[in-house]
Design a protein around this motif. Structure first.
Motif, PDB file in Angstrom:
ATOM      1  N   LYS A   1      -7.009  27.711   8.383  1.00 49.65           N
ATOM      2  CA  LYS A   1      -6.312  26.549   8.961  1.00 49.65           C
ATOM      3  C   LYS A   1      -4.783  26.672   8.988  1.00 49.65           C
ATOM      4  O   LYS A   1      -4.130  26.112   9.854  1.00 49.65           O
ATOM      5  N   TYR A   2      -4.191  27.382   8.011  1.00 53.89           N
ATOM      6  CA  TYR A   2      -2.729  27.376   7.898  1.00 53.89           C
ATOM      7  C   TYR A   2      -2.084  28.738   8.135  1.00 53.89           C
ATOM      8  O   TYR A   2      -0.906  28.932   7.834  1.00 53.89           O
ATOM      9  N   GLN A   3      -2.839  29.693   8.679  1.00 47.93           N
ATOM     10  CA  GLN A   3      -2.302  31.037   8.878  1.00 47.93           C
ATOM     11  C   GLN A   3      -1.028  30.995   9.727  1.00 47.93           C
ATOM     12  O   GLN A   3      -0.982  30.359  10.777  1.00 47.93           O
ATOM     13  N   GLY A   4       0.043  31.635   9.223  1.00 47.50           N
ATOM     14  CA  GLY A   4       1.297  31.699   9.961  1.00 47.50           C
ATOM     15  C   GLY A   4       2.271  30.569   9.688  1.00 47.50           C
ATOM     16  O   GLY A   4       3.415  30.595  10.144  1.00 47.50           O
ATOM     17  N   VAL A   5       1.846  29.564   8.916  1.00 56.61           N
ATOM     18  CA  VAL A   5       2.728  28.436   8.593  1.00 56.61           C
ATOM     19  C   VAL A   5       3.569  28.775   7.360  1.00 56.61           C
ATOM     20  O   VAL A   5       3.083  29.373   6.403  1.00 56.61           O
ATOM     21  N   LYS A   6       4.847  28.389   7.402  1.00 57.24           N
ATOM     22  CA  LYS A   6       5.741  28.564   6.259  1.00 57.24           C
ATOM     23  C   LYS A   6       6.148  27.184   5.737  1.00 57.24           C
ATOM     24  O   LYS A   6       6.366  26.266   6.515  1.00 57.24           O
ATOM     25  N   VAL A   7       6.259  27.074   4.417  1.00 54.06           N
ATOM     26  CA  VAL A   7       6.693  25.820   3.796  1.00 54.06           C
ATOM     27  C   VAL A   7       7.912  26.097   2.930  1.00 54.06           C
ATOM     28  O   VAL A   7       7.860  26.939   2.023  1.00 54.06           O
ATOM     29  N   ASN A   8       9.018  25.422   3.231  1.00 51.19           N
ATOM     30  CA  ASN A   8      10.215  25.499   2.399  1.00 51.19           C
ATOM     31  C   ASN A   8      10.199  24.314   1.426  1.00 51.19           C
ATOM     32  O   ASN A   8      10.226  23.161   1.853  1.00 51.19           O
ATOM     33  N   ILE A   9      10.150  24.625   0.145  1.00 57.79           N
ATOM     34  CA  ILE A   9      10.018  23.588  -0.883  1.00 57.79           C
ATOM     35  C   ILE A   9      11.350  23.382  -1.597  1.00 57.79           C
ATOM     36  O   ILE A   9      11.968  24.338  -2.084  1.00 57.79           O
ATOM     37  N   LYS A  10      11.783  22.122  -1.640  1.00 52.11           N
ATOM     38  CA  LYS A  10      12.956  21.740  -2.429  1.00 52.11           C
ATOM     39  C   LYS A  10      12.551  20.593  -3.358  1.00 52.11           C
ATOM     40  O   LYS A  10      11.565  19.900  -3.100  1.00 52.11           O
ATOM     41  N   PHE A  11      13.351  20.396  -4.401  1.00 51.78           N
ATOM     42  CA  PHE A  11      13.048  19.336  -5.363  1.00 51.78           C
ATOM     43  C   PHE A  11      14.180  18.321  -5.409  1.00 51.78           C
ATOM     44  O   PHE A  11      15.346  18.676  -5.616  1.00 51.78           O
ATOM     45  N   GLU A  12      13.828  17.062  -5.192  1.00 55.01           N
ATOM     46  CA  GLU A  12      14.769  15.964  -5.371  1.00 55.01           C
ATOM     47  C   GLU A  12      15.075  15.785  -6.849  1.00 55.01           C
ATOM     48  O   GLU A  12      16.208  15.572  -7.262  1.00 55.01           O
TER      49      GLU A  12
END
Length: 391
Positions: free
Chosen positions: A169-180
């Motif tokens: 389902k998510y092949q090729g998707v990138k997620v940039n994670i930051k923390f508040e």
């Protein structure tokens, strides 16, 4: 300010437990990873998107917090089918292991890409920008050593990228994670909060609130014993030990392999054998149902004796303790042995959580209560500040 989503994550030695948003989503992933190549072979590639992402978690991680940057991993269920799978080693520090961060980032990325969160996080060209307010925890031993400060700083102030490779389902998707914001809680204190308070931190167990309590949290690699007095953890008396169930599970797995030639993929497989409701302590050997009761009893009774010795030593130094609670995944595995030892020996007032999910999810639930309360108070203060500026 960007939308920040609540996340409460317990990276346990057996598995990661996560609670997200307004408690509308939960996640449980075996804490197993395996280094891998970018193009892992898949039989029936066209069927990949019909599978569950949790069953085929294949990612590349980029983060300044990782010792091994830009590495590719199989995570969770997919890693159990790999010949080079790694589980955390006894004696390791959760706050200093790449594996802890790999699990944490993978879980957050899996939540961020869900269809339900498209309105929360910006998404363009298959890149999701996700910001979280995180509540998590570390063993008491590591918090007493001040390792929570370094762990928190690893997460804050950086962008951590998870790229889904051959993942359903998510092949090729990138997620940039930051923390508040990141809050790191000592596990013993979190357990106490969960015992006596509801999700709004209102007292629900008045019988316990002012009692002297011991909480013995038996995990995979370590055991934390928190002494609760005057509604808080007594830091001087709290103790952590490098004694969990993982070594015993490994010993059971190795003896089964040696005696019967049966290969079990992971510690979780061993746990299933010794805790299942039907045919407990039995395996299939060449198609025949075979008891491994003698192996399991000998090894787990030896571990239970060591755990009981720790309880006795702590109770003797805290003689006015009224009750001891055993929590964590290890307590489920050792419950019958500990009860039998206690009945035959000291007869302490001890208790277990009969609801196994409640025991296993106790830390994640506690982190959620604490981080949700923090966010609520933070929002209230922000409103009051804006009101004061207007006036």
């Amino acid at each position: 300010m960007e939308n920040s989503r609540l996340a409460a994550i317990d990276v346990g030695n057996d598995s990661l437990k996560g609670i997200f948003g307004k408690m509308e989503y939960e996640m449980n992933i075996p804490n197993i990873i395996a280094r891998d190549v970018e193009d892992r072979p898949v039989i029936g590639l066209e069927e990949l998107d019909n599978q569950e992402p949790l069953d085929g978690l294949h990612i590349r991680l980029h983060s300044p917090s990782l010792q091994e940057n830009n590495a590719v991993y199989r995570v969770g269920h997919l890693a159990t089918r790999s010949g080079n799978a790694t589980e955390l080693d006894p004696g390791s520090s959760k706050s200093e292991e790449d594996q802890t961060l790999v699990m944490l980032f993978a879980a957050l990325a899996l939540d961020a890409v869900r269809e339900e969160n498209k309105k929360i996080f910006k998404r363009s060209n298959n890149v999701v920008e996700a910001t979280y307010t995180l509540g998590t925890g570390l063993p008491l031993r590591e918090v007493k050593e001040g390792k929570d400060v370094g762990y928190r700083s690893k997460l804050l102030g950086s962008v951590h990228q998870v790229e889904f490779l051959v993942t359903p389902k998510y092949q090729g998707v990138k997620v940039n994670i930051k923390f508040e914001e990141v809050k790191v809680y000592p596990e013993g204190f979190a357990a106490f909060i969960n015992l006596v308070m509801d999700n709004d931190l209102k007292v629900i167990n008045k019988d316990l609130i002012d009692r002297r309590i011991i909480i013995q949290d038996i995990g995979g690699l370590s055991t934390d014993i928190a002494v609760i007095k005057n509604r808080k953890v007594d830091d001087d008396r709290a103790q952590g030990f490098n004694l969990g169930v993982s070594e015993s599970l490994d010993a059971i797995r190795e003896e089964i392999r040696s005696k019967y030639g049966v290969e079990l993929d992971s510690r979780r497989d061993v746990v299933e054998i010794i805790t299942k409701k039907n045919d407990r302590n039995h395996i299939m050997v060449k198609g025949s149902r075979t008891s491994v009761h003698d192996i399991v009893d000998r090894i787990l009774l030896d571990l239970a004796k060591k755990q009981y010795r720790h309880l006795r030593n702590v109770w003797q130094r805290n003689s006015q303790t009224e009750i001891a609670y055993f929590i964590g995944g290890g307590s489920i595995v050792l419950k019958d042995y500990l009860k039998a030892l206690n009945n035959n020996l000291d007869g302490y007032n001890i208790d277990f959580f009969e609801d196994e999910k409640e025991s296993v999810w106790m830390m994640a639930n506690a982190y959620y209560k604490l981080i949700a309360d923090f966010e609520k108070r933070n929002q209230k203060e922000t409103k009051e500040e804006k009101k004061a500026v207007k006036n």
